[in-house]
Design a protein around this motif. Structure first.
Motif, PDB file in Angstrom:
ATOM      1  N   GLY A 125     -13.412  -7.734  16.986  1.00 12.99           N
ATOM      2  CA  GLY A 125     -12.840  -6.937  17.678  1.00 12.99           C
ATOM      3  C   GLY A 125     -11.053  -6.456  16.915  1.00 12.99           C
ATOM      4  O   GLY A 125     -11.086  -5.239  17.564  1.00 12.99           O
ATOM      5  N   ILE A 126     -11.143  -7.186  16.111  1.00 18.71           N
ATOM      6  CA  ILE A 126      -9.870  -7.073  14.887  1.00 18.71           C
ATOM      7  C   ILE A 126      -9.424  -5.737  14.765  1.00 18.71           C
ATOM      8  O   ILE A 126      -8.883  -5.058  14.402  1.00 18.71           O
ATOM      9  N   LEU A 127     -11.023  -5.530  14.132  1.00 19.81           N
ATOM     10  CA  LEU A 127     -11.002  -4.943  13.394  1.00 19.81           C
ATOM     11  C   LEU A 127     -10.702  -2.787  14.192  1.00 19.81           C
ATOM     12  O   LEU A 127     -10.144  -2.394  13.310  1.00 19.81           O
ATOM     13  N   GLY A 128     -11.205  -3.010  15.031  1.00 20.96           N
ATOM     14  CA  GLY A 128     -10.871  -2.541  15.480  1.00 20.96           C
ATOM     15  C   GLY A 128      -9.166  -1.490  16.460  1.00 20.96           C
ATOM     16  O   GLY A 128      -9.267  -0.386  16.336  1.00 20.96           O
ATOM     17  N   ARG A 129      -8.743  -3.222  16.094  1.00 23.13           N
ATOM     18  CA  ARG A 129      -7.248  -2.658  16.559  1.00 23.13           C
ATOM     19  C   ARG A 129      -6.451  -1.541  15.126  1.00 23.13           C
ATOM     20  O   ARG A 129      -7.155  -1.717  13.906  1.00 23.13           O
ATOM     21  N   PRO A 130      -5.648  -0.764  15.465  1.00 26.65           N
ATOM     22  CA  PRO A 130      -5.353   0.447  14.746  1.00 26.65           C
ATOM     23  C   PRO A 130      -4.335   0.434  13.263  1.00 26.65           C
ATOM     24  O   PRO A 130      -4.346   0.695  12.160  1.00 26.65           O
ATOM     25  N   HIS A 131      -4.659  -1.620  13.239  1.00 30.17           N
ATOM     26  CA  HIS A 131      -3.273  -1.974  12.248  1.00 30.17           C
ATOM     27  C   HIS A 131      -3.459  -2.043  10.683  1.00 30.17           C
ATOM     28  O   HIS A 131      -2.562  -1.420   9.906  1.00 30.17           O
ATOM     29  N   LEU A 132      -4.939  -2.373  10.317  1.00 35.57           N
ATOM     30  CA  LEU A 132      -5.550  -1.858   9.004  1.00 35.57           C
ATOM     31  C   LEU A 132      -5.478  -0.994   8.852  1.00 35.57           C
ATOM     32  O   LEU A 132      -5.597  -0.427   7.542  1.00 35.57           O
ATOM     33  N   ARG A 133      -6.722   0.414   9.639  1.00 35.93           N
ATOM     34  CA  ARG A 133      -6.013   1.361   9.025  1.00 35.93           C
ATOM     35  C   ARG A 133      -5.129   1.732   9.076  1.00 35.93           C
ATOM     36  O   ARG A 133      -4.413   2.980   7.899  1.00 35.93           O
ATOM     37  N   SER A 134      -3.650   1.755   9.811  1.00 33.82           N
ATOM     38  CA  SER A 134      -2.290   1.997   9.225  1.00 33.82           C
ATOM     39  C   SER A 134      -1.968   1.850   8.135  1.00 33.82           C
ATOM     40  O   SER A 134      -1.528   2.246   7.135  1.00 33.82           O
ATOM     41  N   ALA A 135      -2.789   0.350   7.285  1.00 33.90           N
ATOM     42  CA  ALA A 135      -2.042   0.199   6.291  1.00 33.90           C
ATOM     43  C   ALA A 135      -2.763   1.028   5.500  1.00 33.90           C
ATOM     44  O   ALA A 135      -2.270   1.646   4.534  1.00 33.90           O
ATOM     45  N   GLU A 143      -4.165   4.040   4.945  1.00 31.94           N
ATOM     46  CA  GLU A 143      -3.899   4.960   5.558  1.00 31.94           C
ATOM     47  C   GLU A 143      -2.845   5.011   4.312  1.00 31.94           C
ATOM     48  O   GLU A 143      -2.524   6.946   4.184  1.00 31.94           O
ATOM     49  N   ARG A 144      -1.775   4.619   4.182  1.00 27.36           N
ATOM     50  CA  ARG A 144      -1.032   4.320   3.106  1.00 27.36           C
ATOM     51  C   ARG A 144      -1.020   4.503   1.528  1.00 27.36           C
ATOM     52  O   ARG A 144      -0.490   4.191   1.018  1.00 27.36           O
ATOM     53  N   GLY A 145      -2.399   4.094   1.473  1.00 27.77           N
ATOM     54  CA  GLY A 145      -2.513   3.575  -0.017  1.00 27.77           C
ATOM     55  C   GLY A 145      -3.102   5.081  -0.257  1.00 27.77           C
ATOM     56  O   GLY A 145      -4.895   5.195  -0.779  1.00 27.77           O
ATOM     57  N   THR A 146      -2.552   6.187  -0.395  1.00 31.49           N
ATOM     58  CA  THR A 146      -2.825   7.544  -0.858  1.00 31.49           C
ATOM     59  C   THR A 146      -3.247   7.897  -2.438  1.00 31.49           C
ATOM     60  O   THR A 146      -3.673   8.486  -3.043  1.00 31.49           O
ATOM     61  N   LEU A 198       0.754  -1.469   0.068  1.00 28.39           N
ATOM     62  CA  LEU A 198      -0.137   0.265  -0.259  1.00 28.39           C
ATOM     63  C   LEU A 198       1.121   1.467   0.049  1.00 28.39           C
ATOM     64  O   LEU A 198       0.437   2.627  -0.838  1.00 28.39           O
ATOM     65  N   CYS A 199       1.755   1.257   0.534  1.00 34.38           N
ATOM     66  CA  CYS A 199       3.350   2.451   0.250  1.00 34.38           C
ATOM     67  C   CYS A 199       3.013   2.494  -0.918  1.00 34.38           C
ATOM     68  O   CYS A 199       3.591   4.230  -1.112  1.00 34.38           O
ATOM     69  N   ARG A 200       3.086   2.094  -1.662  1.00 30.66           N
ATOM     70  CA  ARG A 200       3.789   1.597  -3.380  1.00 30.66           C
ATOM     71  C   ARG A 200       2.915   3.330  -4.016  1.00 30.66           C
ATOM     72  O   ARG A 200       1.805   3.065  -3.935  1.00 30.66           O
ATOM     73  N   PRO A 201       3.764   4.003  -4.466  1.00 31.70           N
ATOM     74  CA  PRO A 201       3.137   5.439  -5.077  1.00 31.70           C
ATOM     75  C   PRO A 201       1.925   4.802  -6.533  1.00 31.70           C
ATOM     76  O   PRO A 201       1.072   5.646  -6.494  1.00 31.70           O
ATOM     77  N   ASP A 202       2.349   3.826  -7.157  1.00 27.78           N
ATOM     78  CA  ASP A 202       1.460   3.313  -7.794  1.00 27.78           C
ATOM     79  C   ASP A 202       0.140   2.600  -7.774  1.00 27.78           C
ATOM     80  O   ASP A 202       0.071   1.853  -9.020  1.00 27.78           O
ATOM     81  N   PHE A 203       0.231   2.337  -6.214  1.00 28.39           N
ATOM     82  CA  PHE A 203      -0.905   0.796  -6.028  1.00 28.39           C
ATOM     83  C   PHE A 203      -2.197   1.701  -5.977  1.00 28.39           C
ATOM     84  O   PHE A 203      -2.572   2.933  -5.081  1.00 28.39           O
ATOM     85  N   LEU A 252     -12.256   2.746   7.828  1.00 30.73           N
ATOM     86  CA  LEU A 252     -11.244   3.121   7.208  1.00 30.73           C
ATOM     87  C   LEU A 252     -10.647   4.566   6.419  1.00 30.73           C
ATOM     88  O   LEU A 252     -11.920   5.615   6.909  1.00 30.73           O
ATOM     89  N   PRO A 253     -10.524   4.761   6.173  1.00 35.28           N
ATOM     90  CA  PRO A 253      -9.578   5.799   6.235  1.00 35.28           C
ATOM     91  C   PRO A 253      -9.760   7.488   5.126  1.00 35.28           C
ATOM     92  O   PRO A 253      -8.951   7.714   3.786  1.00 35.28           O
ATOM     93  N   VAL A 254     -11.512   7.086   4.839  1.00 33.60           N
ATOM     94  CA  VAL A 254     -11.735   7.308   3.415  1.00 33.60           C
ATOM     95  C   VAL A 254     -10.911   9.189   3.356  1.00 33.60           C
ATOM     96  O   VAL A 254     -10.702   9.119   1.701  1.00 33.60           O
ATOM     97  N   GLY A 255     -10.904   9.476   4.062  1.00 31.85           N
ATOM     98  CA  GLY A 255      -9.936  11.265   4.184  1.00 31.85           C
ATOM     99  C   GLY A 255      -8.597  11.156   3.520  1.00 31.85           C
ATOM    100  O   GLY A 255      -8.452  11.871   3.050  1.00 31.85           O
ATOM    101  N   SER A 256      -8.121   9.543   4.197  1.00 30.87           N
ATOM    102  CA  SER A 256      -6.733   9.911   3.187  1.00 30.87           C
ATOM    103  C   SER A 256      -6.732   8.969   1.527  1.00 30.87           C
ATOM    104  O   SER A 256      -5.705   9.667   0.656  1.00 30.87           O
TER     105      SER A 256
END
Length: 335
Positions: free
Chosen positions: A69-79, A81-84, A41-46, A120-124
Motif C-alpha cells: 500500500g505504501i506504493l499507492g501513496r503519491p510520494h514515489l510517483r511525485s518524484a 514525474e520530475r524525471g523528465t 530526479l529534478c536535475r535536467p541531466d538525470f 509509474l508516470p511513463v507519460g512524463s
C-alpha cells in the motif's frame, strides 16, 4: 549526491538479484531521504534510474494487509514525474519468486497488488529508451490489464522492455494472455521495424534453482509479436511457463553463462559426477573443491544441538552440495 554540485546522470541500485534495496518506507512520507531522492530526479541531466526496493517487514502505516500500500501513496510517483529526462528506468522488489509466484493468497484488492499504472508516470518520460535493464520491471504482483495499459502508454522512443518474475493476480491472467494482448491490442507490429520495442520476459527456472538464475524468453516473443510465430507460453507446461528448449537460462552470478532451458538436474548427483571425473579438472578447480571440502567439514562441526536433536543425519557431502559456489554447479562451465 543531492547536495553535491557535480553532474549526477543516474542512480543505479544494483543488487545482482540479491534480496536487497532501498527501504520501501522511505516513500511512506516526505522524509529527508525522500527529499534528497526527489532533488536528484529534478536535475535536467538525470537520465538513468534503477530502483530496487527492500520490501521486508517495513511498517505499513495503517495499511492492514500488506506493505504494498505504501506504493499507492503519491510520494514515489511525485518524484518520478520530475524525471523528465529519463532514458533508462528499471524497478524491482526483494521478493523471492517462490514467495510471489507460488502464493495462492494473492487476491485482487488494494492491499495485495501493486497499481503499477498509478505509480509509474511513463507519460512524463518522453525520451525513455529502455524500460527495464537487468531483470527490469520485476518481482511485483500486478493486474494484467493495468500492465497492458502501461505498456501501451510507453513513449515511441522505447526500444527495450523487460518484465521479470511478475505475479498476475487474477485467476484468468497469464503470460500467454499478456503477450496476446500486446500483439493484438497494442499492435507494435504496425510500426516501422526500427521503431518496434523488444519485449523480454524473465521466469524462474524452478523454485528450487539457486538465487540469481532465470529463464529469458526473448527471440520467441519477437517471433510471435512481429513475424507470425507461435505464442511461446502456449505449450505443455501451462500458460505461465515455456517448454524445455524454449528460452535461455541465465545466471546473475556468472554473467558469461548461457544455456538452453533444460529439465532440472539433481545438484547432489552433479557434484558426485564432478568428483568422479578427476582428469577433466584443472589444478585450480581441484584446489577450490579441496578448500570447499575443508570448509564443509568445519561447517559440519558447527551444526547446532537443535539440528542434531532432529535425528536427521547431516554429512559433509550434504553441506558440500548446499555451500558449493554457483559457478562450480553448472555442468556446461569449462574449468
Amino acid at each position: 549526491m543531492a547536495n553535491l554540485h557535480l553532474p549526477a546522470q543516474g542512480l543505479v541500485i544494483e543488487t545482482n538479484e540479491l534480496l536487497a534495496g532501498i527501504p520501501l518506507e522511505m516513500f511512506a512520507d516526505r522524509t529527508q531521504d525522500y527529499r534528497n531522492f526527489y532533488a536528484l530526479l529534478c536535475r535536467p541531466d538525470f537520465h538513468r534510474l534503477d530502483l530496487a526496493l527492500l520490501i521486508g517487514d517495513c511498517p505499513t502505516g495503517g495499511h492492514n494487509a500488506t506493505q504494498w500500500g505504501i506504493l499507492g501513496r503519491p510520494h514515489l510517483r511525485s518524484a518520478l514525474e520530475r524525471g523528465t529526462s529519463l532514458t533508462h528506468f528499471s524497478f524491482s522488489a526483494d521478493v523471492r519468486p517462490r514467495d510471489l509466484l507460488g502464493s495462492e493468497d494473492l487476491i485482487a484488492n488494494d492491499e495485495s497488488w501493486v497499481p503499477i499504472q498509478q505509480i509509474l508516470p511513463v507519460g512524463s518520460w518522453p525520451d525513455l529508451q529502455q524500460f527495464g535493464l537487468s531483470f527490469g520491471l520485476s518481482r511485483f504482483p500486478v493486474k494484467q490489464a493495468e500492465l497492458v495499459d502501461l505498456l501501451s502508454n510507453l513513449p515511441e522512443s522505447v526500444r527495450w522492455i523487460e518484465l521479470g518474475f511478475l505475479a498476475l493476480v487474477l485467476a484468468d491472467e497469464t503470460y500467454a494472455g499478456l503477450i496476446d494482448a500486446v500483439r493484438y491490442h497494442i499492435r507494435w507490429r504496425n510500426r516501422p521495424e526500427a521503431l518496434r520495442p523488444r519485449l523480454v520476459i524473465l521466469l524462474p527456472i524452478s523454485f528450487s534453482a539457486p538465487m540469481g538464475m532465470a529463464n529469458r524468453v526473448d527471440s520467441e516473443i519477437q517471433e510471435f509479436l512481429y513475424h507470425g510465430g507461435a505464442n511461446p507460453f502456449r505449450g505443455s507446461r501451462g500458460a505461465n511457463d515455456v517448454d524445455f528448449g524454449v528460452a535461455t537460462e541465465l545466471d546473475a552470478f556468472n554473467p558469461g553463462f548461457e544455456a538452453a532451458h533444460a529439465p532440472d538436474f539433481d545438484w547432489k548427483e552433479e557434484v558426485q559426477g564432478m568428483v568422479s571425473r578427476e582428469d577433466e579438472f584443472s589444478r585450480a578447480a581441484w584446489n577450490a573443491m579441496r578448500d570447499l571440502r575443508h570448509a564443509s567439514a568445519r561447517l559440519l562441526s558447527e551444526v547446532s544441538d537443535e539440528e542434531g536433536a532432529s535425528g536427521e543425519e547431516i554429512t559433509d557431502e550434504d553441506i558440500l552440495v548446499r555451500e558449493l559456489p554457483r559457478h562450480y554447479r553448472r555442468r556446461d562451465l569449462e574449468f
